[in-house]
Design a protein around this motif. Sequence first.
Motif, PDB file in Angstrom:
ATOM      1  N   GLY A  72     -29.868  53.382  89.710  1.00  0.00           N
ATOM      2  CA  GLY A  72     -30.640  52.910  88.546  1.00  0.00           C
ATOM      3  C   GLY A  72     -30.050  53.277  87.331  1.00  0.00           C
ATOM      4  O   GLY A  72     -29.668  54.446  86.936  1.00  0.00           O
ATOM      5  N   PHE A  73     -30.424  52.354  86.022  1.00  0.00           N
ATOM      6  CA  PHE A  73     -29.987  53.062  84.782  1.00  0.00           C
ATOM      7  C   PHE A  73     -31.219  52.965  83.931  1.00  0.00           C
ATOM      8  O   PHE A  73     -32.243  51.900  83.966  1.00  0.00           O
ATOM      9  N   HIS A  74     -31.492  53.825  83.022  1.00  0.00           N
ATOM     10  CA  HIS A  74     -32.819  54.056  82.316  1.00  0.00           C
ATOM     11  C   HIS A  74     -32.122  54.205  80.980  1.00  0.00           C
ATOM     12  O   HIS A  74     -31.406  55.036  80.416  1.00  0.00           O
ATOM     13  N   GLY A  75     -32.725  53.202  79.950  1.00  0.00           N
ATOM     14  CA  GLY A  75     -32.348  53.400  78.587  1.00  0.00           C
ATOM     15  C   GLY A  75     -33.501  54.122  77.960  1.00  0.00           C
ATOM     16  O   GLY A  75     -34.656  54.139  78.038  1.00  0.00           O
ATOM     17  N   CYS A  76     -32.903  55.069  77.045  1.00  0.00           N
ATOM     18  CA  CYS A  76     -34.064  56.052  76.394  1.00  0.00           C
ATOM     19  C   CYS A  76     -33.613  56.410  74.970  1.00  0.00           C
ATOM     20  O   CYS A  76     -32.224  56.394  74.801  1.00  0.00           O
ATOM     21  N   ARG A  77     -34.229  57.368  74.313  1.00  0.00           N
ATOM     22  CA  ARG A  77     -33.953  57.788  73.030  1.00  0.00           C
ATOM     23  C   ARG A  77     -34.514  59.007  72.815  1.00  0.00           C
ATOM     24  O   ARG A  77     -35.317  59.338  71.847  1.00  0.00           O
ATOM     25  N   PRO A  78     -34.393  60.100  73.904  1.00  0.00           N
ATOM     26  CA  PRO A  78     -34.578  61.505  73.674  1.00  0.00           C
ATOM     27  C   PRO A  78     -34.373  62.420  72.675  1.00  0.00           C
ATOM     28  O   PRO A  78     -33.200  62.114  71.986  1.00  0.00           O
ATOM     29  N   LEU A  79     -35.268  63.350  72.172  1.00  0.00           N
ATOM     30  CA  LEU A  79     -34.945  64.224  71.150  1.00  0.00           C
ATOM     31  C   LEU A  79     -33.533  65.123  71.736  1.00  0.00           C
ATOM     32  O   LEU A  79     -32.736  65.635  70.874  1.00  0.00           O
ATOM     33  N   THR A  80     -33.791  65.535  72.932  1.00  0.00           N
ATOM     34  CA  THR A  80     -32.624  66.259  73.438  1.00  0.00           C
ATOM     35  C   THR A  80     -32.729  65.987  74.992  1.00  0.00           C
ATOM     36  O   THR A  80     -33.464  65.352  75.699  1.00  0.00           O
ATOM     37  N   LEU A  81     -31.606  66.345  75.595  1.00  0.00           N
ATOM     38  CA  LEU A  81     -31.121  65.691  77.021  1.00  0.00           C
ATOM     39  C   LEU A  81     -31.528  66.881  78.166  1.00  0.00           C
ATOM     40  O   LEU A  81     -31.416  66.697  79.203  1.00  0.00           O
ATOM     41  N   SER A  82     -31.098  68.032  77.452  1.00  0.00           N
ATOM     42  CA  SER A  82     -31.217  69.207  78.259  1.00  0.00           C
ATOM     43  C   SER A  82     -32.500  69.283  79.250  1.00  0.00           C
ATOM     44  O   SER A  82     -32.428  69.759  80.412  1.00  0.00           O
ATOM     45  N   SER A  83     -33.707  68.796  78.628  1.00  0.00           N
ATOM     46  CA  SER A  83     -34.945  68.971  79.602  1.00  0.00           C
ATOM     47  C   SER A  83     -34.554  67.935  80.955  1.00  0.00           C
ATOM     48  O   SER A  83     -35.255  68.237  81.894  1.00  0.00           O
ATOM     49  N   TYR A  84     -33.859  66.689  80.648  1.00  0.00           N
ATOM     50  CA  TYR A  84     -33.616  66.034  81.860  1.00  0.00           C
ATOM     51  C   TYR A  84     -32.841  66.474  82.821  1.00  0.00           C
ATOM     52  O   TYR A  84     -33.353  66.570  83.828  1.00  0.00           O
ATOM     53  N   TYR A  85     -31.903  67.434  82.476  1.00  0.00           N
ATOM     54  CA  TYR A  85     -31.041  68.158  83.325  1.00  0.00           C
ATOM     55  C   TYR A  85     -31.804  69.431  84.001  1.00  0.00           C
ATOM     56  O   TYR A  85     -31.580  69.883  84.978  1.00  0.00           O
ATOM     57  N   GLU A  86     -33.049  69.760  83.300  1.00  0.00           N
ATOM     58  CA  GLU A  86     -33.505  70.983  83.992  1.00  0.00           C
ATOM     59  C   GLU A  86     -34.886  70.600  84.588  1.00  0.00           C
ATOM     60  O   GLU A  86     -34.957  71.025  85.702  1.00  0.00           O
ATOM     61  N   GLN A  87     -35.314  69.578  84.221  1.00  0.00           N
ATOM     62  CA  GLN A  87     -36.881  69.354  84.569  1.00  0.00           C
ATOM     63  C   GLN A  87     -36.666  67.812  85.631  1.00  0.00           C
ATOM     64  O   GLN A  87     -37.690  67.379  86.273  1.00  0.00           O
ATOM     65  N   GLY A  88     -35.509  66.960  85.161  1.00  0.00           N
ATOM     66  CA  GLY A  88     -35.433  65.773  85.631  1.00  0.00           C
ATOM     67  C   GLY A  88     -36.263  64.821  84.774  1.00  0.00           C
ATOM     68  O   GLY A  88     -36.506  65.081  83.753  1.00  0.00           O
ATOM     69  N   LEU A  89     -36.488  63.492  85.328  1.00  0.00           N
ATOM     70  CA  LEU A  89     -37.100  62.493  84.633  1.00  0.00           C
ATOM     71  C   LEU A  89     -38.575  62.513  84.848  1.00  0.00           C
ATOM     72  O   LEU A  89     -38.873  62.569  86.091  1.00  0.00           O
ATOM     73  N   VAL A  90     -39.441  62.797  83.781  1.00  0.00           N
ATOM     74  CA  VAL A  90     -40.853  62.896  84.541  1.00  0.00           C
ATOM     75  C   VAL A  90     -41.657  61.606  83.955  1.00  0.00           C
ATOM     76  O   VAL A  90     -41.336  60.998  82.713  1.00  0.00           O
ATOM     77  N   GLY A  91     -42.302  61.112  84.803  1.00  0.00           N
ATOM     78  CA  GLY A  91     -43.114  59.785  84.471  1.00  0.00           C
ATOM     79  C   GLY A  91     -43.740  59.612  83.224  1.00  0.00           C
ATOM     80  O   GLY A  91     -44.157  60.806  82.564  1.00  0.00           O
ATOM     81  N   GLN A  92     -43.869  58.515  82.791  1.00  0.00           N
ATOM     82  CA  GLN A  92     -44.572  58.401  81.510  1.00  0.00           C
ATOM     83  C   GLN A  92     -46.016  58.936  81.354  1.00  0.00           C
ATOM     84  O   GLN A  92     -46.794  58.918  82.276  1.00  0.00           O
ATOM     85  N   LEU A 184     -28.950  56.812  81.098  1.00  0.00           N
ATOM     86  CA  LEU A 184     -29.043  57.824  82.125  1.00  0.00           C
ATOM     87  C   LEU A 184     -28.744  56.995  83.400  1.00  0.00           C
ATOM     88  O   LEU A 184     -29.332  55.938  83.639  1.00  0.00           O
ATOM     89  N   GLU A 185     -27.708  57.562  84.063  1.00  0.00           N
ATOM     90  CA  GLU A 185     -27.303  56.845  85.474  1.00  0.00           C
ATOM     91  C   GLU A 185     -28.093  57.669  86.582  1.00  0.00           C
ATOM     92  O   GLU A 185     -27.792  59.037  86.444  1.00  0.00           O
ATOM     93  N   VAL A 186     -28.831  57.231  87.304  1.00  0.00           N
ATOM     94  CA  VAL A 186     -29.687  57.910  88.372  1.00  0.00           C
ATOM     95  C   VAL A 186     -29.487  57.425  89.444  1.00  0.00           C
ATOM     96  O   VAL A 186     -29.510  56.134  89.697  1.00  0.00           O
ATOM     97  N   ASP A 187     -29.210  58.149  90.860  1.00  0.00           N
ATOM     98  CA  ASP A 187     -29.054  57.694  91.967  1.00  0.00           C
ATOM     99  C   ASP A 187     -30.442  58.385  92.595  1.00  0.00           C
ATOM    100  O   ASP A 187     -30.773  59.349  92.819  1.00  0.00           O
ATOM    101  N   MET A 188     -31.318  57.388  92.776  1.00  0.00           N
ATOM    102  CA  MET A 188     -32.748  57.859  93.560  1.00  0.00           C
ATOM    103  C   MET A 188     -32.833  57.367  95.083  1.00  0.00           C
ATOM    104  O   MET A 188     -32.162  56.489  95.404  1.00  0.00           O
ATOM    105  N   PRO A 189     -33.412  58.408  95.687  1.00  0.00           N
ATOM    106  CA  PRO A 189     -33.815  58.164  97.014  1.00  0.00           C
ATOM    107  C   PRO A 189     -34.361  56.889  97.291  1.00  0.00           C
ATOM    108  O   PRO A 189     -35.162  56.700  96.433  1.00  0.00           O
ATOM    109  N   ALA A 190     -34.048  56.228  98.278  1.00  0.00           N
ATOM    110  CA  ALA A 190     -34.622  54.785  98.485  1.00  0.00           C
ATOM    111  C   ALA A 190     -36.151  55.103  98.683  1.00  0.00           C
ATOM    112  O   ALA A 190     -36.946  54.013  98.337  1.00  0.00           O
ATOM    113  N   SER A 191     -36.681  56.124  99.241  1.00  0.00           N
ATOM    114  CA  SER A 191     -38.148  56.402  99.361  1.00  0.00           C
ATOM    115  C   SER A 191     -38.969  56.333  98.111  1.00  0.00           C
ATOM    116  O   SER A 191     -40.041  55.918  97.892  1.00  0.00           O
TER     117      SER A 191
END
Length: 267
Positions: A72-92, A184-191
């Motif tokens: 899946g692909f997620h479009g966003c405009r974050p202030l920094t990307l490093s938090s995604y790589y450290e904590q992942g994508l956190v729900g709204q 962001l390009e994300v491969d999420m587990p089917a579950s």
Amino acid sequence: MKNKVFDWRARQSWLASIQHYADDLLRPSIQSWIAHNRPKCWSDDMSWLPDSEDVVPEFVSRFATYYGYFKGFHGCRPLTLSSYYEQGLVGQDSAELFATFREIFSDVPRDKVDRVIEEFADRGLRERGAIWFVGDDASLIEDCGHYAIQGSEFLMALAAALCGPDAGEDYRFRLRQHGVPTILEVDMPASFVPPEQRNEVAAMVLSAWGQSVARRPLGLEVEPCYVVRRDIPPDCIKSHYHPQRIRDPHQGFRTYQNPAVTCDVCG
Ligand SMILES: [Zn+2]
């Protein structure tokens, strides 16, 4: 088998893979019936498929067993990307979005900002923890570029609500001054993907298969959309990029030139 990734963009590949899990199910007699009668092979009405009441549920279940991940692909405009790589994508998280909203519009009278936040409290609860993905990154650049151009839909809605007749400014455009347009390009587990959305994708695959056997393309390409209600761990993030040009749905689909094509991670 569970390591297979379903990538909506790779149509030829997922059409060809059907033979690995459903060859005996979509048997020659069914194929020749479709090839001969050339029905319209919809994805939301499977009556074109012989024995559909047995074949469809079995196909859906085999599809779900075959693919362990969904891209899946997620479009966003974050202030920094490093938090995604450290904590992942956190729900709204509306509390966090309300805080960002207050910060960006700190010059607007406080009671106006408070009123908008109050108005959106329910929606914040309803959408809590959700993350939106589409099956094809091209659509995040061509059709719904506002996610990368302006960021969170929730923030956009807040900014739009803040614009009254006397605002003198379309506040949504202010969101363009913060963050880096990102896909962001994300491969999420089917579950992670709700079963009804997985079933819908299976039906779309079956429909595409039918259309190719019938040699009757319906020309209605709707891509899958995944709404995931849980956090996505960092190892699911496969890549990210910052598109240089994005079609801007809020400005008559004119081309938006991205001023920030690198970030704290790739820059
Ligand atoms: Zn980057």
